[in-house]
Structure formats: C-alpha cells, structure tokens
Scaffold this motif. Structure first.
Motif, PDB file in Angstrom:
ATOM      1  N   ILE A 177      72.531  31.814  11.720  1.00  0.00           N
ATOM      2  CA  ILE A 177      71.364  31.317  12.444  1.00  0.00           C
ATOM      3  C   ILE A 177      70.142  31.293  11.525  1.00  0.00           C
ATOM      4  O   ILE A 177      69.420  30.294  11.445  1.00  0.00           O
ATOM      5  CB  ILE A 177      71.101  32.182  13.691  1.00  0.00           C
ATOM      6  N   ARG A 178      69.901  32.381  10.820  1.00  0.00           N
ATOM      7  CA  ARG A 178      68.721  32.459   9.948  1.00  0.00           C
ATOM      8  C   ARG A 178      68.792  31.422   8.828  1.00  0.00           C
ATOM      9  O   ARG A 178      67.808  30.723   8.549  1.00  0.00           O
ATOM     10  CB  ARG A 178      68.594  33.871   9.376  1.00  0.00           C
ATOM     11  N   ARG A 179      69.950  31.317   8.199  1.00  0.00           N
ATOM     12  CA  ARG A 179      70.091  30.370   7.085  1.00  0.00           C
ATOM     13  C   ARG A 179      69.982  28.920   7.568  1.00  0.00           C
ATOM     14  O   ARG A 179      69.301  28.102   6.937  1.00  0.00           O
ATOM     15  CB  ARG A 179      71.433  30.592   6.384  1.00  0.00           C
ATOM     16  N   SER A 180      70.652  28.606   8.666  1.00  0.00           N
ATOM     17  CA  SER A 180      70.643  27.227   9.145  1.00  0.00           C
ATOM     18  C   SER A 180      69.273  26.828   9.679  1.00  0.00           C
ATOM     19  O   SER A 180      68.836  25.686   9.488  1.00  0.00           O
ATOM     20  CB  SER A 180      71.705  27.036  10.233  1.00  0.00           C
ATOM     21  N   ARG A 204      64.345  23.530   8.814  1.00  0.00           N
ATOM     22  CA  ARG A 204      62.918  23.319   8.553  1.00  0.00           C
ATOM     23  C   ARG A 204      62.723  22.482   7.298  1.00  0.00           C
ATOM     24  O   ARG A 204      61.879  21.579   7.262  1.00  0.00           O
ATOM     25  CB  ARG A 204      62.202  24.670   8.407  1.00  0.00           C
ATOM     26  N   GLY A 205      63.516  22.753   6.275  1.00  0.00           N
ATOM     27  CA  GLY A 205      63.388  21.996   5.039  1.00  0.00           C
ATOM     28  C   GLY A 205      63.877  20.569   5.163  1.00  0.00           C
ATOM     29  O   GLY A 205      63.343  19.661   4.517  1.00  0.00           O
ATOM     30  N   GLY A 253      65.469  18.733  10.397  1.00  0.00           N
ATOM     31  CA  GLY A 253      66.526  18.537  11.375  1.00  0.00           C
ATOM     32  C   GLY A 253      66.319  19.367  12.620  1.00  0.00           C
ATOM     33  O   GLY A 253      65.696  20.429  12.594  1.00  0.00           O
ATOM     34  N   ARG A 254      66.851  18.876  13.727  1.00  0.00           N
ATOM     35  CA  ARG A 254      66.773  19.619  14.991  1.00  0.00           C
ATOM     36  C   ARG A 254      67.898  20.633  15.048  1.00  0.00           C
ATOM     37  O   ARG A 254      69.038  20.343  14.665  1.00  0.00           O
ATOM     38  CB  ARG A 254      66.862  18.666  16.179  1.00  0.00           C
ATOM     39  N   ILE A 255      67.592  21.834  15.549  1.00  0.00           N
ATOM     40  CA  ILE A 255      68.607  22.876  15.628  1.00  0.00           C
ATOM     41  C   ILE A 255      68.398  23.717  16.880  1.00  0.00           C
ATOM     42  O   ILE A 255      67.271  23.997  17.284  1.00  0.00           O
ATOM     43  CB  ILE A 255      68.587  23.779  14.365  1.00  0.00           C
ATOM     44  N   ALA A 256      69.511  24.070  17.507  1.00  0.00           N
ATOM     45  CA  ALA A 256      69.529  25.010  18.625  1.00  0.00           C
ATOM     46  C   ALA A 256      70.648  25.999  18.347  1.00  0.00           C
ATOM     47  O   ALA A 256      71.702  25.612  17.826  1.00  0.00           O
ATOM     48  CB  ALA A 256      69.761  24.296  19.947  1.00  0.00           C
TER      49      ALA A 256
END
Length: 383
Positions: free
Chosen positions: A98-101, A106-107, A110-113
């Motif tokens: 979770i932390r890495r993705s 952010r870089g 991209g959207r992430i959940a």
C-alpha cells in the motif's frame, strides 16, 4: 509454428497462435465510468522462501505493472484479493504494498484505492476486530489512498447477527476521513465469508448491507459487489442513495453491468481487468463517446476467458492472471507468492493461453508462444 496444447481429457490438440496483437494504446482516464483494475503482485523468484514464509515480492516488477495500468487510464485497486491477501500476502506485506503503490501513484498521477481489512488477526472479540480495521485504515489514509473496506474473515467468524455488522461498520464509517468503497466479497471467492452481513440468505444480507450504506451515505463513495449474480447487482444498485456508486466485481457479467440500462449502470473494480487492462480501456473509451455497441463488441468476447479464469474453485483465479502477465511480458517468470502457480492444472493454463491469444492480448505473440512452449516442456509436453 503450432503448439500442442493438452485438453482436460489428457489428449493433445494442435493450436496455431495468433500473429498480431490487438492494437491498444495508452490514454487518459475515462469520463463515463470509474474503472479500477485489482492488480496482482509479482513474486521474487530468487527468494529462498516456502509457502509458509512471509511473501517475497519483486517490488520493481510489481510497481512497473501498476504504471502499465495507469498508462491506459485505469485506476489501481491495491492490496485486494487479486494481490493474494490472505492467500500468501500477509498484512505486513500488504502494508508495504500500500505504501509503495500509493507513493508510486502520486508520482505517476494515477488513481489508487487500497484494501483495509483485519487479516493481521485470525479471531478475537468485536473490539479486537474493530481495532484491526482501524489499524489498516490508518495505513491506507496515511498513504493518501482511498480506502476500500474489505470483508473480514474474523468478523464473519464471531458476529452473532446483523447487529454486529451494523455496529462495526457504523463505527468505522463515522471515523473515516474520506468516503470509502464497501466491498462485499462472496463465498465463491472466499469460503470463510459465508453468511456475511449476518445472514446466509442473500436477500436478508442485502437488506443489512443497504442499511449500512443508507445510514452513512456521506461516507460511502460506492459499493463493490462480488457475488457473480448480475440480477442481484442490478437490483441493489437501483436502491443505492443518490451519489453512491456501484462498482461491479462480477467477472462473469461485467460488459452488461458496465454498459447499464435506462435506469443506471455499474462502474468497475475487477480482477479480470488485470490481464484485460489495455483492451478494457479501449472499450471504455468507446463508451465515453456514447458507442455502447462498440463497447460491447470489444468486451463481450473477453467473457469466455474471464469465466475460464474464475471457474471453481474461484479463489484460484489469480494463477491464471499471473500466467497471462508472464506470457504478456510484464514479468520474467511464472512464480507466485505462496507457490500458487501450482493451483491450476496444465490443461487449465493451456486453455487460458489459447483464449487470451485469440483475443490478441499479448503485445508480443511470439514471446507468449515461446514462453508457453517452455511451460509445456516443463510438464513433459513437447512439440
């Protein structure tokens, strides 16, 4: 060149691989639907681990695959069951994922959940379960990702009835910083979730689920339904409060559910959009222009592959997903966390290759053919 592929009855059949891939190009996010791909993790094949060891993850390849999905406009649903949560990836590994993705998102813009559950515990009281959820929610929120409240095996084991679900989810939703996605994962994906929401009867369970949503509509961005029942999903989404999305998790009926009807449609959060990513993105772009027929022409033919990957025991669909990632060149090996590359038979894997190749999913069909030939030879099948 041809391949000899094993059938379920042990006989070999001749297959001529496709010569050209289906054209697919990167693009921006979609305008008509919100679409997440539940992404797999790439194991580290050189790690000296056993199936009982903590997962050894190839972080470079894992994050590169997420960049691939984002490049096509898809969101990433992280640390879900596609990533082998509870099937090789423990909470410590999921938290790092979770932390890495989230940092990678952010870089990459991209959207992430990300999934928050209770898999750091195997039992306990309702207070213990709530604390486990809160611990995982804190990691997701601190990472800057949207939270997906996953179904809890521990809660399913100790809840005495619907009131316990209403209590746990009510407390969690009241303290969430941002609206979350509620995930109802059916027992076909995880047998330990039988009777979730306090009722074995799905009609009764649906009422409890909707009661949770109705009590906190400002804290629920959407619901993710993984019951493989299109009729039930349609009926459920029509009863959602205004502004609450339905994200289909139905890997059997997704084209019709995403296309929708005159009363609404489903967004998507799908494990099958891991291997189908570029093709699915092309289809949704057609939907963005109002071309529903074109959307269906592209996506309907993929259902045979999805139904094959998700055939019972459904929870082992991840083996086919990783096979296709290897054949497509997204990773250099067919190794899985927990050794689950052995969870499907060679005839099953061969059919997955054949269906995916027929759809043009492999960017380099020659590479896919070469790798499939290597796999066949390891099982003693030679051309």
């Amino acid at each position: 060149m041809t391949l000899r592929l094993p059938a379920a009855d042990g006989t070999l059949r001749t297959y001529e691989p496709r010569a050209e891939p289906l054209p697919a190009r990167p693009g921006t996010s979609f305008t008509s639907r919100t679409v997440f791909s539940a992404a797999h993790v790439v194991a580290d094949p050189r790690a000296d681990v056993s199936p009982d060891s903590p997962a050894a993850v190839d972080w470079d390849a894992t994050l590169a695959f997420r960049r691939h999905l984002w490049s096509h406009g898809l969101g990433v649903a992280e640390a879900m069951d596609t990533a082998q949560r509870g099937m090789g990836l423990d909470w410590a590994g999921a938290a790092e994922l979770i932390r890495r993705s989230a940092a990678e998102a952010r870089g990459a813009g991209g959207r992430i959940a990300c999934g928050a559950g209770t898999d750091q515990i195997t039992g306990g009281t309702l207070a213990d379960i709530r604390a486990a959820y809160e611990e995982q929610l804190a990691v997701v929120e601190e990472s800057g990702a949207q939270a997906i409240l996953m179904a809890s095996r521990a809660l399913a084991a100790v809840a005495s009835g619907p009131e316990d679900y209403l209590e746990i989810y009510g407390r969690l939703l009241r303290q969430c910083a941002e609206p979350v996605i509620l995930h109802w994962l059916g027992p076909m994906f995880d047998p330990a979730l039988e009777g979730y929401w306090g009722a074995a009867d799905l009609d009764a369970a649906t009422e409890v689920f909707l009661e949770v949503v109705a009590a906190h509509p400002d804290k629920v961005d959407g619901i993710k339904v993984s019951l493989l029942d299109a009729r039930r999903e349609i009926e459920l989404r029509r009863r959602l409060p205004r502004g609450v999305r339905c994200y289909t998790g139905d890997d059997f009926h997704y084209p019709e559910l995403i296309a929708g009807d005159d009363q609404g449609f489903s967004h998507a959060l799908l494990g099958v959009f891991d291997p189908l990513g570029p093709l699915a993105a092309e289809a949704v772009r057609l939907l963005d222009t109002g071309d529903t027929a074109g959307f269906r022409r592209l996506l309907d033919p993929t259902v045979a592959l999805s139904r094959h990957l998700f055939q019972p025991p459904t929870r082992y669909y991840k083996t086919g997903v990783v096979l296709l990632a290897w054949l497509a060149g997204h990773q250099g090996h067919f190794t899985m966390v927990g050794g689950l590359q052995s969870a499907r038979s060679l005839p099953h894997l061969a059919r997955a290759y054949e269906l995916a190749d027929g759809l043009g999913l492999f960017p380099d069909p020659g590479l896919a053919e070469e790798r499939m030939r290597t796999l066949l030879s390891l099982y003693g099948v030679t051309s």
